[in-house]
Design an enzyme around this catalytic site. Structure first.
Site, PDB file in Angstrom:
ATOM      1  N   ASP A 190       0.761  -0.693  -8.380  1.00 25.85           N
ATOM      2  CA  ASP A 190       1.382  -2.005  -8.586  1.00 25.85           C
ATOM      3  C   ASP A 190       1.320  -2.929  -7.382  1.00 25.85           C
ATOM      4  O   ASP A 190       2.154  -3.809  -7.238  1.00 25.85           O
ATOM      5  CB  ASP A 190       2.847  -1.799  -8.987  1.00 25.85           C
TER       6      ASP A 190
ATOM      7  N   GLU B 152      -1.178   5.772 -12.577  1.00 28.37           N
ATOM      8  CA  GLU B 152       0.259   5.501 -12.433  1.00 28.37           C
ATOM      9  C   GLU B 152       0.632   4.264 -13.261  1.00 28.37           C
ATOM     10  O   GLU B 152       1.262   3.307 -12.797  1.00 28.37           O
ATOM     11  CB  GLU B 152       0.687   5.313 -10.965  1.00 28.37           C
TER      12      GLU B 152
ATOM     13  N   GLU C 249       5.952  -6.114  -7.408  1.00 33.16           N
ATOM     14  CA  GLU C 249       5.336  -4.955  -8.062  1.00 33.16           C
ATOM     15  C   GLU C 249       5.535  -4.924  -9.576  1.00 33.16           C
ATOM     16  O   GLU C 249       4.633  -4.528 -10.320  1.00 33.16           O
ATOM     17  CB  GLU C 249       5.841  -3.651  -7.433  1.00 33.16           C
TER      18      GLU C 249
ATOM     19  N   HIS D  33      10.789  -0.756   3.381  1.00 35.48           N
ATOM     20  CA  HIS D  33       9.754  -1.805   3.457  1.00 35.48           C
ATOM     21  C   HIS D  33       9.783  -2.827   2.329  1.00 35.48           C
ATOM     22  O   HIS D  33       9.099  -3.839   2.385  1.00 35.48           O
ATOM     23  CB  HIS D  33       8.349  -1.188   3.500  1.00 35.48           C
TER      24      HIS D  33
ATOM     25  N   ARG E 253       9.871  -5.797  -0.141  1.00 36.95           N
ATOM     26  CA  ARG E 253      10.022  -7.239   0.105  1.00 36.95           C
ATOM     27  C   ARG E 253      11.394  -7.762  -0.298  1.00 36.95           C
ATOM     28  O   ARG E 253      11.980  -8.591   0.388  1.00 36.95           O
ATOM     29  CB  ARG E 253       8.938  -8.012  -0.662  1.00 36.95           C
TER      30      ARG E 253
ATOM     31  N   HIS F 140       7.865   0.870   9.256  1.00 39.54           N
ATOM     32  CA  HIS F 140       6.742   0.146   8.627  1.00 39.54           C
ATOM     33  C   HIS F 140       6.268  -0.970   9.563  1.00 39.54           C
ATOM     34  O   HIS F 140       7.068  -1.557  10.295  1.00 39.54           O
ATOM     35  CB  HIS F 140       7.241  -0.433   7.303  1.00 39.54           C
TER      36      HIS F 140
HETATM   37  C1  UD1 Z   1       2.609  -3.433   0.320  1.00 38.70           C
HETATM   38  C2  UD1 Z   1       2.670  -3.661  -1.185  1.00 38.70           C
HETATM   39  C3  UD1 Z   1       3.796  -2.835  -1.788  1.00 38.70           C
HETATM   40  C4  UD1 Z   1       3.686  -1.378  -1.377  1.00 38.70           C
HETATM   41  C5  UD1 Z   1       3.613  -1.280   0.133  1.00 38.70           C
HETATM   42  C6  UD1 Z   1       3.425   0.131   0.608  1.00 38.70           C
HETATM   43  C7  UD1 Z   1       2.115  -5.889  -2.117  1.00 38.70           C
HETATM   44  C8  UD1 Z   1       2.514  -7.293  -2.220  1.00 38.70           C
HETATM   45  N1  UD1 Z   1       2.947  -5.078  -1.430  1.00 38.70           N
HETATM   46  O1  UD1 Z   1       3.826  -3.962   0.876  1.00 38.70           O
HETATM   47  O2  UD1 Z   1       3.725  -2.931  -3.208  1.00 38.70           O
HETATM   48  O3  UD1 Z   1       4.813  -0.675  -1.859  1.00 38.70           O
HETATM   49  O4  UD1 Z   1       2.496  -2.063   0.595  1.00 38.70           O
HETATM   50  O5  UD1 Z   1       3.651   0.252   1.988  1.00 38.70           O
HETATM   51  O6  UD1 Z   1       1.080  -5.495  -2.598  1.00 38.70           O
HETATM   52  N2  UD1 Z   1       0.979  -4.344   8.418  1.00 38.70           N
HETATM   53  C9  UD1 Z   1       0.253  -3.972   9.545  1.00 38.70           C
HETATM   54  N3  UD1 Z   1      -0.542  -2.849   9.455  1.00 38.70           N
HETATM   55  C10 UD1 Z   1      -0.635  -2.095   8.322  1.00 38.70           C
HETATM   56  C11 UD1 Z   1       0.135  -2.481   7.205  1.00 38.70           C
HETATM   57  C12 UD1 Z   1       0.915  -3.614   7.276  1.00 38.70           C
HETATM   58  O7  UD1 Z   1       0.298  -4.616  10.569  1.00 38.70           O
HETATM   59  O8  UD1 Z   1      -1.375  -1.096   8.309  1.00 38.70           O
HETATM   60  C13 UD1 Z   1       1.851  -5.551   8.523  1.00 38.70           C
HETATM   61  C14 UD1 Z   1       1.052  -6.861   8.490  1.00 38.70           C
HETATM   62  O9  UD1 Z   1       1.687  -7.802   9.323  1.00 38.70           O
HETATM   63  C15 UD1 Z   1       1.186  -7.297   7.027  1.00 38.70           C
HETATM   64  C16 UD1 Z   1       2.608  -6.839   6.729  1.00 38.70           C
HETATM   65  O10 UD1 Z   1       2.733  -5.583   7.409  1.00 38.70           O
HETATM   66  O11 UD1 Z   1       0.988  -8.678   6.865  1.00 38.70           O
HETATM   67  C17 UD1 Z   1       2.944  -6.674   5.273  1.00 38.70           C
HETATM   68  O12 UD1 Z   1       1.948  -5.958   4.564  1.00 38.70           O
HETATM   69  P1  UD1 Z   1       1.792  -6.206   2.966  1.00 38.70           P
HETATM   70  O13 UD1 Z   1       0.717  -5.302   2.453  1.00 38.70           O
HETATM   71  O14 UD1 Z   1       1.666  -7.651   2.685  1.00 38.70           O
HETATM   72  O15 UD1 Z   1       3.206  -5.782   2.402  1.00 38.70           O
HETATM   73  P2  UD1 Z   1       3.940  -4.387   2.394  1.00 38.70           P
HETATM   74  O16 UD1 Z   1       5.388  -4.655   2.592  1.00 38.70           O
HETATM   75  O17 UD1 Z   1       3.242  -3.428   3.275  1.00 38.70           O
HETATM   76  N1  UDP Z   2       4.159   7.945   4.363  1.00 38.87           N
HETATM   77  C1  UDP Z   2       3.389   8.352   5.447  1.00 38.87           C
HETATM   78  N2  UDP Z   2       3.820   8.052   6.721  1.00 38.87           N
HETATM   79  C2  UDP Z   2       4.979   7.389   6.954  1.00 38.87           C
HETATM   80  C3  UDP Z   2       5.757   6.946   5.849  1.00 38.87           C
HETATM   81  C4  UDP Z   2       5.308   7.242   4.566  1.00 38.87           C
HETATM   82  O1  UDP Z   2       2.339   8.976   5.268  1.00 38.87           O
HETATM   83  O2  UDP Z   2       5.315   7.154   8.141  1.00 38.87           O
HETATM   84  C5  UDP Z   2       3.687   8.243   2.987  1.00 38.87           C
HETATM   85  C6  UDP Z   2       4.694   8.880   2.052  1.00 38.87           C
HETATM   86  O3  UDP Z   2       4.693  10.289   2.167  1.00 38.87           O
HETATM   87  C7  UDP Z   2       4.262   8.391   0.692  1.00 38.87           C
HETATM   88  C8  UDP Z   2       3.667   7.022   0.986  1.00 38.87           C
HETATM   89  O4  UDP Z   2       3.387   6.989   2.387  1.00 38.87           O
HETATM   90  O5  UDP Z   2       3.247   9.195   0.129  1.00 38.87           O
HETATM   91  C9  UDP Z   2       4.658   5.959   0.618  1.00 38.87           C
HETATM   92  O6  UDP Z   2       4.241   4.728   1.102  1.00 38.87           O
HETATM   93  P1  UDP Z   2       5.185   3.470   1.131  1.00 38.87           P
HETATM   94  O7  UDP Z   2       6.606   3.900   1.257  1.00 38.87           O
HETATM   95  O8  UDP Z   2       4.630   2.580   2.191  1.00 38.87           O
HETATM   96  O9  UDP Z   2       4.903   2.768  -0.256  1.00 38.87           O
HETATM   97  P2  UDP Z   2       5.487   2.914  -1.748  1.00 38.87           P
HETATM   98  O10 UDP Z   2       5.387   4.337  -2.165  1.00 38.87           O
HETATM   99  O11 UDP Z   2       6.892   2.402  -1.732  1.00 38.87           O
HETATM  100  O12 UDP Z   2       4.610   2.002  -2.544  1.00 38.87           O
END
Ligand code: UD1
Ligand code: UDP
Length: 391
Positions: A96, A118, A132, A209, A211, A242
């Site tokens: 999602d 999923e 999502e 994490h 939003r 995160h």
């Molecule tokens: C995203 C997904 C969310 C998912 C989550 C898992 C969307 C809108 N959101 O949310 O559904 O549950 O990932 O973690 O699709 N960033 C880094 N390095 C990384 C990752 C993120 O620097 O490796 C920072 C960046 O500044 C980025 C911000 O985190 O702009 C947010 O990342 P983004 O993918 O937009 O949203 P998430 O909250 O990670």
């Molecule tokens: N995870 C990881 N390292 C971390 C935190 C989470 O490998 O420091 C793994 C966790 O075991 C799970 C996945 O990342 O499998 C979950 O990711 P996240 O919480 O970012 O996203 P969501 O599941 O909410 O979409």
């Protein structure tokens, strides 16, 4: 051979698609082409490294503080080029995220069939989780073959008028990934993480994490953390933070100064899975973690107001506590002080999978493409309860 392009962009999608990619690669029927949008960068690369996945395409779209418009626009544009070149027989997407939706839309524009792993999770609340809930609806409307993790997810899709023959209940691939990872030997090297093996302490693992929780809801949760670290001298909190700057800001402000709260970088999946194993309790707003932790008998307090994963709530392995400071504290307080309440949650059965979801997905694909006469048996959580789960 049929060509399948798998598209994903974030850490959880990568973890949950890794078993599917491995199973496709092992099958004589399929050629699997991996395309990542890299909506996440470092957190995605950690997973690609662990599972040895080498994407044929890496769109490298992540930007600091990216908006939903940025992700959608950049993913869609990049995927146009990928699909124009590859012309696959099917595009497989997961879950999602905004990458998921953009990939489904890109496939639709090429009139390419979509498989959704999923599929069918719903809260029925348009803005929670945001974005999502809408991403999975929109993806579902485009999808040709829905891989529902549970019978409940299938029921959601049937209620929306999806034809039964387009849905297969597979279990969640996260259980495949988690069981195979947690079974590997791992010794912590980092001194902070080593201390989690010290029996004098109870470890509380925290991640946040979402939003819709950014800002005040997260501040409330972190204040509750302060409250129970104060109250219980034998508690250590390990909090892989995160990379979202909006999360980090509040974490630093509220939790930056506490001895027994360890703020660490996001961990690679191997140490993270072992950290779950050594934890007493998990507090999280993550989807994946509330599916993983119960398979090791770890109670989870879910820091959200809505859930698309009611099975674990019904089974009693997770408790939906929201983000109110007093409510979060009270729930953790009960589990830290009442062994009977703890035991009840720890002994509940994980309803999400048996480690065979990826095999079922690939068998279904082979069957539907007419490459194999055998259709897989659907995942049945009741049967799993009969035989018990691995702890
Ligand atoms: C995203 C997904 C969310 C998912 C989550 C898992 C969307 C809108 N959101 O949310 O559904 O549950 O990932 O973690 O699709 N960033 C880094 N390095 C990384 C990752 C993120 O620097 O490796 C920072 C960046 O500044 C980025 C911000 O985190 O702009 C947010 O990342 P983004 O993918 O937009 O949203 P998430 O909250 O990670
Ligand atoms: N995870 C990881 N390292 C971390 C935190 C989470 O490998 O420091 C793994 C966790 O075991 C799970 C996945 O990342 O499998 C979950 O990711 P996240 O919480 O970012 O996203 P969501 O599941 O909410 O979409």
């Amino acid at each position: 051979m049929k060509k399948i392009v798998t598209v994903f962009g974030t850490r959880p999608e990568a973890i949950k698609m890794a078993p599917v990619i491995k199973a496709l690669e092992a099958s004589p029927h399929f050629r699997c082409v991996v395309a990542v949008t890299a909506q996440h960068r470092e957190m995605l690369d950690q997973v690609l490294d662990l599972f040895g996945i080498r994407p044929a395409y890496d769109l490298d779209i992540m930007r600091q503080g990216q908006t939903l418009f940025d992700i959608t626009r950049r993913a869609l544009t990049g995927l146009e080029g990928v699909l124009r070149k590859e012309r696959p027989d099917m595009v497989l997407v997961h879950g999602d995220t905004t990458t998921t939706f953009a990939a489904a839309l890109a496939a639709f524009y090429f009139q390419t069939p979509v498989g959704h792993v999923e599929a069918g999770l719903r809260t029925r609340n348009k803005y929670s989780p945001f974005p999502e809930e809408m991403n999975r609806h929109l993806t579902g409307v485009i999808t040709d073959l829905h891989f529902a993790p549970t019978a409940g997810a299938k029921a959601n899709l049937l209620a929306e008028g999806v034809a039964p023959e387009k849905i297969v209940v597979t279990g969640n691939t996260v259980i495949d990934a988690f069981l195979s990872t947690v079974r590997k030997e791992y010794a912590f090297e980092d001194p902070i993480l080593k201390s989690v093996q010290d029996d004098r302490y109870r470890v509380i693992l925290v991640t946040t994490h979402r939003r819709e929780n950014l800002g005040e809801p997260l501040r409330q949760v972190y204040l509750a953390l302060r409250d129970f670290v104060d109250r219980y001298p034998d508690v250590q909190v390990v909090f892989p933070v995160h990379r979202n700057p909006a999360v980090r800001k509040v974490v630093r402000e509220v939790l930056g100064d506490l001895d027994r709260v360890h703020l660490v970088e996001p961990l690679p999946y191997l140490p993270f899975a072992h950290l779950i194993k050594h934890s007493y309790l998990v507090l999280t707003d993550s989807g994946g973690i509330q599916e993983e932790a119960p398979s090791l008998g770890k109670p989870v307090l879910v820091l959200r107001d809505t859930t698309e994963r009611p099975e674990a709530v019904d089974a009693g392995t997770v408790l939906l506590v929201g983000t109110d400071r007093r409510r979060v504290f009270a729930a953790a307080d009960t589990l830290l002080s009442d062994p009977e309440a703890y035991r009840r949650m720890a002994e509940a059965v994980n309803p999400y999978g048996d480690g065979q979801a990826a095999a079922r997905i690939v068998q279904t694909l082979a069957h539907r493409f007419g490459l194999s006469p055998v259709a897989p048996q659907e995942f049945n959580a009741m049967k799993q309860q009969e035989f018990g789960v691995e702890r």
